[in-house]
Motif scaffolding. Structure first.
Motif, PDB file in Angstrom:
ATOM      1  N   GLY A 166      25.847  41.929  40.177  1.00 36.45           N
ATOM      2  CA  GLY A 166      25.861  41.955  41.600  1.00 36.45           C
ATOM      3  C   GLY A 166      26.746  41.288  42.391  1.00 36.45           C
ATOM      4  O   GLY A 166      26.825  39.924  42.453  1.00 36.45           O
ATOM      5  N   LEU A 167      27.894  42.001  42.826  1.00 35.00           N
ATOM      6  CA  LEU A 167      29.053  41.353  43.160  1.00 35.00           C
ATOM      7  C   LEU A 167      28.924  40.784  44.719  1.00 35.00           C
ATOM      8  O   LEU A 167      28.835  41.383  45.640  1.00 35.00           O
ATOM      9  N   PRO A 168      29.166  39.417  44.818  1.00 36.43           N
ATOM     10  CA  PRO A 168      29.174  38.762  46.163  1.00 36.43           C
ATOM     11  C   PRO A 168      30.184  39.440  47.184  1.00 36.43           C
ATOM     12  O   PRO A 168      31.426  39.940  46.787  1.00 36.43           O
ATOM     13  N   GLU A 169      29.734  39.468  48.576  1.00 39.38           N
ATOM     14  CA  GLU A 169      30.595  40.006  49.427  1.00 39.38           C
ATOM     15  C   GLU A 169      32.254  39.430  49.508  1.00 39.38           C
ATOM     16  O   GLU A 169      33.083  40.015  49.464  1.00 39.38           O
ATOM     17  N   ALA A 170      32.189  37.975  49.095  1.00 40.90           N
ATOM     18  CA  ALA A 170      33.236  37.190  49.134  1.00 40.90           C
ATOM     19  C   ALA A 170      34.357  37.843  48.099  1.00 40.90           C
ATOM     20  O   ALA A 170      35.448  37.495  48.177  1.00 40.90           O
ATOM     21  N   GLN A 171      33.722  38.438  47.132  1.00 41.52           N
ATOM     22  CA  GLN A 171      34.634  38.955  45.940  1.00 41.52           C
ATOM     23  C   GLN A 171      34.913  40.441  46.081  1.00 41.52           C
ATOM     24  O   GLN A 171      35.795  40.852  45.293  1.00 41.52           O
ATOM     25  N   ALA A 172      34.497  41.380  47.037  1.00 43.48           N
ATOM     26  CA  ALA A 172      34.440  42.500  47.047  1.00 43.48           C
ATOM     27  C   ALA A 172      35.909  42.945  47.178  1.00 43.48           C
ATOM     28  O   ALA A 172      36.337  43.882  46.528  1.00 43.48           O
ATOM     29  N   ALA A 173      36.767  42.468  47.932  1.00 44.15           N
ATOM     30  CA  ALA A 173      38.129  42.878  48.138  1.00 44.15           C
ATOM     31  C   ALA A 173      39.053  42.504  47.004  1.00 44.15           C
ATOM     32  O   ALA A 173      40.200  43.305  46.743  1.00 44.15           O
ATOM     33  N   THR A 174      38.532  41.621  46.009  1.00 44.84           N
ATOM     34  CA  THR A 174      39.479  41.270  44.717  1.00 44.84           C
ATOM     35  C   THR A 174      39.385  42.626  43.800  1.00 44.84           C
ATOM     36  O   THR A 174      40.028  42.345  42.695  1.00 44.84           O
ATOM     37  N   CYS A 175      38.201  43.161  43.767  1.00 50.87           N
ATOM     38  CA  CYS A 175      37.743  43.956  42.607  1.00 50.87           C
ATOM     39  C   CYS A 175      38.902  45.175  42.395  1.00 50.87           C
ATOM     40  O   CYS A 175      39.408  45.853  43.556  1.00 50.87           O
ATOM     41  N   ALA A 176      39.238  45.398  41.141  1.00 55.81           N
ATOM     42  CA  ALA A 176      40.045  46.796  41.029  1.00 55.81           C
ATOM     43  C   ALA A 176      39.380  48.053  41.490  1.00 55.81           C
ATOM     44  O   ALA A 176      38.084  48.221  41.226  1.00 55.81           O
ATOM     45  N   HIS A 177      40.220  48.924  41.568  1.00 55.90           N
ATOM     46  CA  HIS A 177      39.752  50.393  42.265  1.00 55.90           C
ATOM     47  C   HIS A 177      39.815  51.314  40.866  1.00 55.90           C
ATOM     48  O   HIS A 177      40.805  51.335  40.309  1.00 55.90           O
ATOM     49  N   LEU A 178      38.615  51.858  40.600  1.00 55.21           N
ATOM     50  CA  LEU A 178      38.722  52.935  39.402  1.00 55.21           C
ATOM     51  C   LEU A 178      39.179  54.228  39.549  1.00 55.21           C
ATOM     52  O   LEU A 178      38.972  54.848  40.735  1.00 55.21           O
ATOM     53  N   ALA A 179      39.679  54.948  38.565  1.00 57.62           N
ATOM     54  CA  ALA A 179      40.159  56.314  38.391  1.00 57.62           C
ATOM     55  C   ALA A 179      39.774  56.634  37.326  1.00 57.62           C
ATOM     56  O   ALA A 179      39.931  56.121  36.309  1.00 57.62           O
ATOM     57  N   VAL A 180      39.582  58.020  37.372  1.00 55.73           N
ATOM     58  CA  VAL A 180      39.158  58.772  36.020  1.00 55.73           C
ATOM     59  C   VAL A 180      40.224  59.641  35.531  1.00 55.73           C
ATOM     60  O   VAL A 180      40.635  60.556  36.315  1.00 55.73           O
ATOM     61  N   SER A 181      40.470  59.579  34.278  1.00 51.51           N
ATOM     62  CA  SER A 181      41.495  60.410  33.743  1.00 51.51           C
ATOM     63  C   SER A 181      40.731  62.139  33.605  1.00 51.51           C
ATOM     64  O   SER A 181      39.618  62.080  33.524  1.00 51.51           O
ATOM     65  N   PRO A 182      41.826  63.100  33.817  1.00 56.84           N
ATOM     66  CA  PRO A 182      41.429  64.364  33.804  1.00 56.84           C
ATOM     67  C   PRO A 182      40.361  64.685  32.365  1.00 56.84           C
ATOM     68  O   PRO A 182      39.593  65.380  32.662  1.00 56.84           O
TER      69      PRO A 182
END
Length: 385
Positions: A198-214
């Motif tokens: 349950g990620l706190p709002e204060a940490q939301a911007a620090t999280c890595a963005h996920l991408a999926v391989s073909p």
């Protein structure tokens, strides 16, 4: 290579750093981190690449990312600790702690069977929505009322996401705390670990963005084309609640709403440093904390489920104790006796009781069965410890 690897490696462990660097070959949009502790002390701490390819934000030492099913391993630490304290019994019916769970013929399902993927709740019979899965009380009520998908005692099937709600509700009934709150109080606060269910709002911007391989996208497209009922596919999507790949550009586990919810089967967020630190603390004093005793580990890691599931499948197969993923052909750790859990896309966290090691590898570039990144890193580490 153009990748710049940051961090430190203790003398003698340079081959592990080389394997980490090689994981980036041909993957310019990838970010990742690796952390290893032995006897509670850091021996490897590396990070590189991008946390978010959309704006080229760099990965840092403390970048957290969704660790998917690694979260099951962390929740299993919580359950094992309650067993150690005499507050939970693997052999007891789930209904002893959660009376509503006895509905629809589940009165004899034990805590151990639920943790070992044998409860028959690997997927919901109902089609769930995103609104459902961010509502804890609603989703656990649905699972409590559900008739199992197979008769108790006839086999197992991987509870890809439902596992966390079942285990988490047992923990909530025993402790009076949500699984995220108990995780914070028992594990992350004492260890100073950057990890959350349950990620706190204060940490939301620090999280890595996920991408999926073909290849991973194609794998789930092929799975979606199989005739219904396809329970393994529904175990991932829960109906229309999640995309089969688990993420889209802004949806699934890239959604702040999903990350903020307590989804302890797949929704944990952690840095590699935190993952290694938490697993280290199960087998060695780490920052003054030891989470599990050796006798507890021996009990919790007895093989409960392995081989072909009730829905079939192709080898290699994983092996589970009471929620912990054990060393197997499907997920090689450093050797027999190791326990932990890997996660969708390439995440890996585990402990080695013999060598007193805690290991964490986290990446935002999600790959499928072709992925050898963590395997090659572990292979490089094995002869050095």
């Amino acid at each position: 290579m153009s990748i710049v690897v940051n961090g430190i490696v203790a003398p003698g462990f340079e081959p592990v750093a080389q394997a980490f660097e090689q994981a980036f070959e041909g993957r310019p949009a990838m970010g990742a981190a690796l952390h290893v502790r032995q006897h509670g002390e850091t021996i490897i701490n590396l990070w590189a690449g991008v946390a978010d390819a959309r704006d080229n934000r760099a990965w840092t030492e403390r970048t957290p990312s969704v660790v998917f099913s690694c979260t099951k391993g962390l929740v299993s630490i919580l359950a094992a600790r309650l067993v150690q304290e005499g507050r939970l019994d693997y052999a007891a019916p789930v209904a002893r702690y959660w009376p509503e769970f006895a509905m629809a013929g589940k009165d004899r399902v034990t805590v151990g069977q639920a943790l070992a993927h044998q409860a028959g709740l690997s997927a919901p019979r109902l089609d769930l929505t995103e609104d459902d899965i961010v509502d804890w009380d609603r989703v656990v009520a649905i699972l409590a009322a559900q008739e199992p998908l197979w008769p108790l005692g006839t086999g197992y099937a991987y509870h890809a996401i439902t596992h966390g709600w079942v285990a988490g509700e047992i923990i909530r009934r025993v402790t009076g705390q949500s699984v995220g709150a108990y995780f914070r109080d028992l594990v992350t606060a004492p260890l100073g670990a950057d990890a959350w269910i349950g990620l706190p709002e204060a940490q939301a911007a620090t999280c890595a963005h996920l991408a999926v391989s073909p290849p991973l996208i194609q794998l789930w497209a092929d799975e979606a084309a199989k005739p219904a009922p396809n329970w393994p596919y529904k175990a991932m999507t829960l109906g229309s609640a999640l995309p089969a790949d688990l993420v889209t550009e802004d949806g699934g586990f890239n959604s702040p709403r999903i990350r903020a919810a307590e989804i302890p089967g797949a929704g944990g967020v952690a840095s590699a440093r935190a993952l290694a630190t938490m697993w280290s603390a199960t087998v060695a004093p780490t920052h003054g904390v030891r989470l599990l005793e050796d006798t507890t580990i021996a009990q919790a890691t007895q093989t409960q489920s392995q081989g072909v599931s009730v829905f079939g499948g192709e080898p290699p197969f994983s092996r589970w104790g009471f929620g912990f993923q054990l060393d197997s052909e499907a997920r090689r750790y450093l050797g027999d006796g190791c326990f932990g859990h890997d996660g969708a896309g390439g995440q890996v966290g585990f402990a080695d009781p013999q060598r007193r090691i805690g290991f964490g590898f986290v990446t935002n570039w999600m790959m499928g069965p072709e992925d050898q990144r963590a395997t090659r890193i572990i292979d490089a580490l094995r002869p050095l410890v």
